[in-house]
Design a protein around this motif. Structure first.
Motif, PDB file in Angstrom:
ATOM      1  N   UNK A 124       0.843  -1.199   0.000  1.00  0.00           N
ATOM      2  CA  UNK A 124       0.000   0.000   0.000  1.00  0.00           C
ATOM      3  C   UNK A 124       0.884   1.258   0.000  1.00  0.00           C
ATOM      4  N   UNK A 125       1.930   1.245   0.836  1.00  0.00           N
ATOM      5  CA  UNK A 125       2.841   2.403   0.888  1.00  0.00           C
ATOM      6  C   UNK A 125       3.573   2.578  -0.453  1.00  0.00           C
ATOM      7  N   UNK A 126       3.963   1.467  -1.072  1.00  0.00           N
ATOM      8  CA  UNK A 126       4.667   1.539  -2.358  1.00  0.00           C
ATOM      9  C   UNK A 126       3.761   2.068  -3.464  1.00  0.00           C
ATOM     10  N   UNK A 127       2.499   1.724  -3.409  1.00  0.00           N
ATOM     11  CA  UNK A 127       1.581   2.091  -4.493  1.00  0.00           C
ATOM     12  C   UNK A 127       0.831   3.401  -4.263  1.00  0.00           C
ATOM     13  N   UNK A 128       0.544   3.751  -3.009  1.00  0.00           N
ATOM     14  CA  UNK A 128      -0.346   4.891  -2.748  1.00  0.00           C
ATOM     15  C   UNK A 128       0.294   6.058  -2.012  1.00  0.00           C
ATOM     16  N   UNK A 129       1.488   5.874  -1.447  1.00  0.00           N
ATOM     17  CA  UNK A 129       2.209   7.010  -0.868  1.00  0.00           C
ATOM     18  C   UNK A 129       3.216   7.472  -1.926  1.00  0.00           C
ATOM     19  N   UNK A 130       3.831   8.607  -1.707  1.00  0.00           N
ATOM     20  CA  UNK A 130       4.773   9.132  -2.712  1.00  0.00           C
ATOM     21  C   UNK A 130       6.185   8.570  -2.489  1.00  0.00           C
ATOM     22  N   UNK A 131       6.262   7.253  -2.334  1.00  0.00           N
ATOM     23  CA  UNK A 131       7.540   6.576  -2.108  1.00  0.00           C
ATOM     24  C   UNK A 131       7.876   5.718  -3.325  1.00  0.00           C
ATOM     25  N   UNK A 143      10.425   7.052   7.393  1.00  0.00           N
ATOM     26  CA  UNK A 143      10.037   5.926   8.247  1.00  0.00           C
ATOM     27  C   UNK A 143       8.585   5.554   7.993  1.00  0.00           C
ATOM     28  N   UNK A 144       8.289   4.278   8.103  1.00  0.00           N
ATOM     29  CA  UNK A 144       6.911   3.786   8.052  1.00  0.00           C
ATOM     30  C   UNK A 144       6.629   3.165   9.408  1.00  0.00           C
ATOM     31  N   UNK A 145       5.537   3.571  10.022  1.00  0.00           N
ATOM     32  CA  UNK A 145       5.204   2.997  11.334  1.00  0.00           C
ATOM     33  C   UNK A 145       3.696   3.005  11.566  1.00  0.00           C
ATOM     34  N   UNK A 146       3.275   2.154  12.479  1.00  0.00           N
ATOM     35  CA  UNK A 146       1.877   2.128  12.880  1.00  0.00           C
ATOM     36  C   UNK A 146       1.582   3.258  13.840  1.00  0.00           C
TER      37      UNK A 146
END
Length: 193
Positions: free
Chosen positions: A23-30, A102-105
């Motif tokens: 999800x982070x790879x596809x929907x965040x600007x990363x 960083x990616x975190x909950x």
């Protein structure tokens, strides 16, 4: 290149981790997500933790079909105990053209103020936060910090502890693990004792 660092013991990596990373790879600007396998965490019981190289192998198996998601053993080479701020400095020196985040909950964001040099992290690095179901009252002053980005990712309530306990009890939890990871765990009889 913008790299999101997703730290974890990954003991074992499961579909919940992959859902968040993808999800982070596809929907965040990363541009890429690096799944950083953390060496033994002093806060976790050593007895339940597989060897570092075995957990890294599972992350490799789980991510090899996802070109934007990479396993990372960067913390294996750093002095222990290690702190996130040291890892970030090391990565910035090693890859000066990359921008690390960083990616975190949400649960980790709540305790960020207890991290070593957390002000430096907040000042110099973006933090991408995914939601977690929480019984606690929402009390996140950091949510409005300009470096904090709340990402509307799916809420996935699967834990590695639940998976380990289920394997020990002889339960079939195959749907919770990438197929190659399940095969690796099953072949090596991990978590059965």
């Amino acid at each position: 290149m913008k790299i999101g660092l997703y730290f974890g013991t990954y003991n074992p990596i499961h579909v919940g981790h992959l859902i968040i990373a993808n999800h982070m790879a596809e929907f965040a600007d990363l541009d890429q997500i690096w799944m950083v396998v953390t060496p033994h965490n002093p806060l976790k019981k050593k007895s339940t933790l597989l060897e570092d190289h075995q957990r890294l192998e599972m992350v490799f198996l789980a991510t090899e079909d996802y070109p934007k998601i990479k396993p990372s053993d960067i913390e294996f080479k750093l002095p222990q105990p290690n702190y996130t701020v040291n890892t970030l400095v090391h990565l910035q020196e090693k890859y000066p053209t990359h921008a690390f985040s960083l990616i975190m909950g949400e649960d980790n964001l709540k305790t960020l103020h207890k991290w070593k040099n957390y002000e430096v992290i907040l000042d110099q690095y973006d933090i991408y936060v995914y939601p977690r179901i929480s019984e606690e009252e929402e009390n996140l002053e950091l949510k409005s910090h300009p470096k904090v980005h709340i990402i509307d990712a799916p809420i996935v309530e699967i834990s590695s502890t639940f998976i380990r306990n289920s394997i020990k009890q002889g339960k079939n939890i195959q749907p919770l693990l990438p197929a190659k990871v399940w095969d690796y765990i099953d072949h090596n009889n991990f978590y059965k004792k």
